[in-house]
Design an enzyme around this catalytic site. Structure first.
Site, PDB file in Angstrom:
ATOM      1  N   HIS A  46       0.836  -1.203   0.000  1.00 11.45           N
ATOM      2  CA  HIS A  46       0.000   0.000   0.000  1.00 11.45           C
ATOM      3  C   HIS A  46       0.874   1.259   0.000  1.00 11.45           C
ATOM      4  O   HIS A  46       0.643   2.203  -0.770  1.00 11.45           O
ATOM      5  CB  HIS A  46      -0.897  -0.032   1.232  1.00 11.45           C
ATOM      6  N   GLU A  68      -2.212  -5.429  -4.632  1.00 16.57           N
ATOM      7  CA  GLU A  68      -2.832  -5.030  -3.369  1.00 16.57           C
ATOM      8  C   GLU A  68      -4.271  -5.529  -3.282  1.00 16.57           C
ATOM      9  O   GLU A  68      -4.730  -5.937  -2.208  1.00 16.57           O
ATOM     10  CB  GLU A  68      -2.787  -3.506  -3.253  1.00 16.57           C
ATOM     11  N   ASN A 402      25.400 -24.166  -5.598  1.00 14.34           N
ATOM     12  CA  ASN A 402      26.161 -25.409  -5.612  1.00 14.34           C
ATOM     13  C   ASN A 402      25.654 -26.372  -4.541  1.00 14.34           C
ATOM     14  O   ASN A 402      25.504 -27.576  -4.776  1.00 14.34           O
ATOM     15  CB  ASN A 402      27.644 -25.098  -5.390  1.00 14.34           C
TER      16      ASN A 402
END
Length: 667
Positions: A46, A68, A402
């Site tokens: 917001h 929103e 990795n």
């Protein structure tokens, strides 16, 4: 109004909100019933939407608005969280991040958001309409018209003892970016209770379609005085009037005039004391300011020059033997040492700044690899110099990818070996002495020694004869060889021969080192050691013939001496026995091709600087030791790059240049 003046603040705060949204979304994924998390995400989204709208970035504001809307349905329990919804929201956040990055680099902040917006609209309930209640039972005034849901919330809240407040907030007439000030008020109010409605509407406030005031309807357990005290101290708020509604069962609220008047008097009293309150608030805020990092770099460069001059003055004082000069230099040394500590602390940044981006990366990568994983982060409050922080991110990305790709097994493979299906990757940081240590570990299958050796022999990294003599640590270190990979197939994640060799090169360029420990079947640990700062370090100044060199303290174990008869030859390599260990010798004059002089010292007695990297040691043979000194690291410039053995230079107190020896080169 020139919005460029606020651009830097907008970018910084946008990144903070995006990081917060990412963090909270990851929490929400594992705790989908926690509405408090959804509320936190909604607040950040917001605020971000309002800031973007105020700055004129309409595309960013529109996209955030659609996200929103979905979050609003989630927090009001009108929508159930699913993995599909989470994926769309994450995709939306990625787009917003790219738009902010575009703005930061001078772009227009535009992206193709059509697909994501369509997905967001599909998630929203198309049949959802607002039901306007004809009842005025809980309306604070005739202006507030509540839907059925809001009316129910207020009714239930008041039964549990909560108060209803109508709050009028007036801003200073000269306030710029009124919508942002309004959001600061909203944020302060939401910490005290629950906002039900605003006049004008939130959308109108976002677009600054209001004069100097707006009105809130909220529920809170706090007293009107507490609410007033919190809101009146928001920057550029001129007046706050809090009306407490006392008779919810009275439709017209006709008997509230006495309460209203008393609260207005309270607001006037607060207004009279606002000046003192603002002074106190400003004093509190002045404890923290934003400083451009380039200014800190410039400050460090100027201080570096001061350190060089301090060394020069110290030499002059010793030669002149003037007591007053000596005392002055000693005092200057104490002051500059304190100043140095202060400057270095100003440059220190918590590794959290780097660590925060990894949970999201691990989440996305785990879904791509179809693996279950939990990322555990410890010590994120540990601090490193900003220069190191900027460079350490990419090596950690390689190590984490990795660990997830090579280290952890799939859920099925883990179940077959009686492990829990969800693997764990740990990222840990801690400080010890003048170093920061970072560990990346996993509880996967560990490193397959034979597989690594076979690949190394296949790529001619080692011969078959050498392979039989290697210890586990030496085998693991082969993973850092250039272009080395044990991946069975090439993918976007691994197998292209770019990875751990880059990690090692980068870490060593930062003055650090990396080692590996692994237990087959139980996982691996990558240990990274880094200096706290790269700008000013302690070094040992040594002499080779007439040349002065500096060896950084962080690699020195001990300095010893040896006679010629203590030096022996083993397999063509000169070595000495040092504390029960055979240490190969490196003759610095030979490596650096330092020409002999007429004043060459008698080589019967040799000074040896013992340096260590991981579990290995070397002895650097020099002619004499000058002593330890604080030195300033200087780059050799673009014309002297990739010099072996030399990592940089420093300027001594007498104005001479001393080259800095990189002991890692000898291993």
């Amino acid at each position: 109004m020139d919005l460029n003046n606020y651009l830097e603040m907008f970018i910084e705060e946008s990144k903070e909100h995006l990081q917060s949204i990412n963090d909270e979304l990851l929490k929400l994924e594992s705790d989908s019933t926690n509405t408090a998390i959804v509320n936190e995400i909604f607040r950040s989204a917001h605020t971000l939407k309002g800031m973007a709208g105020s700055m004129g970035f309409d595309d960013l504001a529109s996209l955030t608005h659609e996200m929103e809307n979905v979050l609003d349905l989630l927090r009001n329990s009108k929508l159930t969280i699913t993995s599909e919804i989470m994926d769309v929201i994450f995709k939306c956040v990625d787009l917003i991040e790219r738009m902010v990055d575009s703005i930061e680099s001078g772009g227009d902040g535009k992206e193709n958001v059509t697909e994501v917006v369509t997905q967001l609209k599909k998630i929203q309930n198309p049949n959802h309409t607002e039901i306007v209640s004809a009842s005025r039972e809980v309306a604070a005034t005739a202006e507030f018209v509540l839907d059925e849901f809001q009316a129910t919330v207020i009714s239930e809240a008041t039964k549990s003892g909560m108060n209803i407040y109508q709050i009028k907030v007036s801003l200073d007439a000269n306030c710029v970016m009124k919508s942002i000030r309004a959001y600061l008020v909203f944020q302060a109010a939401e910490e005290l209770g629950e906002l039900i409605q605003t006049i004008p509407t939130v959308e109108q406030i976002e677009e600054e379609k209001f004069e100097d005031s707006f009105t809130l309807l909220m529920l809170s357990e706090r007293t009107s005085q507490e609410i007033l005290a919190a809101l009146i101290n928001v920057s550029e708020v001129r007046e706050v009037i809090v009306d407490e509604r006392t008779g919810i069962e009275n439709p017209e609220m006709a008997n509230t005039s006495a309460t209203v008047e008393s609260e207005k008097v309270e607001s006037v009293n607060r207004q009279q004391n606002k000046e003192d309150s603002n002074v106190a608030k400003k004093k509190q805020r002045s404890k923290s300011i934003r400083v451009d990092i380039e200014k800190l770099d410039q400050l460090m460069n100027l201080f570096s020059e001061l350190i060089i001059d301090r060394g020069r003055l110290d030499q002059i004082a010793r030669k002149s033997q003037l007591s007053e000069l000596t005392e002055t230099v000693e005092h200057m040394t104490r002051i500059s040492t304190d100043l140095q500590g202060l400057i270095l602390n100003m440059r220190m940044v918590q590794v959290e700044q780097v660590f925060n981006r990894f949970p999201r990366m691990i989440r996305d990568l785990a879904k791509e690899l179809n693996k279950k994983v939990q990322l555990v982060i410890e010590g994120s409050e540990t601090e490193l110099d900003r220069t190191v922080i900027d460079e350490i991110g990419d090596p950690l990305v390689h190590l984490l990818r990795n660990a997830l790709d090579h280290g952890l097994e799939t859920a099925e493979e883990r179940a077959a070996t009686n492990k829990v299906e969800e693997g764990t990757i740990s990222l840990k940081a801690y400080q010890s002495g003048n170093h920061v240590f970072i560990e990346v570990s996993d509880d996967g299958k560990g490193i397959n020694r034979e597989k690594v050796l076979n690949k190394a022999i296949e790529r001619a990294v080692v011969s078959e004869a050498e392979a039989k003599t290697l210890t586990d640590q030496q085998v693991y270190s082969l993973l850092f060889s250039s272009g080395f990979s044990t991946a069975d197939k090439i993918s976007d994640i691994s197998g292209r021969g770019v990875g751990l060799d880059v990690v090692k090169t980068k870490i060593e360029s930062l003055g650090g080192l990396i080692t590996i420990d692994s237990t087959p079947g139980n996982g691996s640990v990558f240990h990274i050691q880094l200096p706290l700062t790269l700008s000013i370090i302690y070094a040992m100044l040594v002499k080779v013939e007439e040349e002065t060199f500096a060896i950084p303290f962080n690699s020195i174990v001990e300095i010893t001496t040896a006679d010629e008869n203590q030096v022996t030859t083993l397999q063509g390599q000169k070595v000495i026995q040092f504390r029960g260990q055979v240490v190969p010798l490196v003759f610095l004059n030979e490596v650096l091709q330092v020409p002999p002089t007429n004043a060459s010292v008698d080589k019967q007695q040799q000074f040896i600087v013992i340096v260590r990297k991981g579990n290995q040691s070397r002895g650097i043979v020099i002619d004499s030791v000058v002593g330890q000194q604080e030195i300033v690291l200087k780059s050799l410039g673009e014309y002297l790059t990739n010099l072996p053995v030399i990592s940089g230079a420093t300027i001594l107190g007498n104005g001479q240049v001393a080259l800095i020896v990189d002991s890692n080169h000898f291993f």
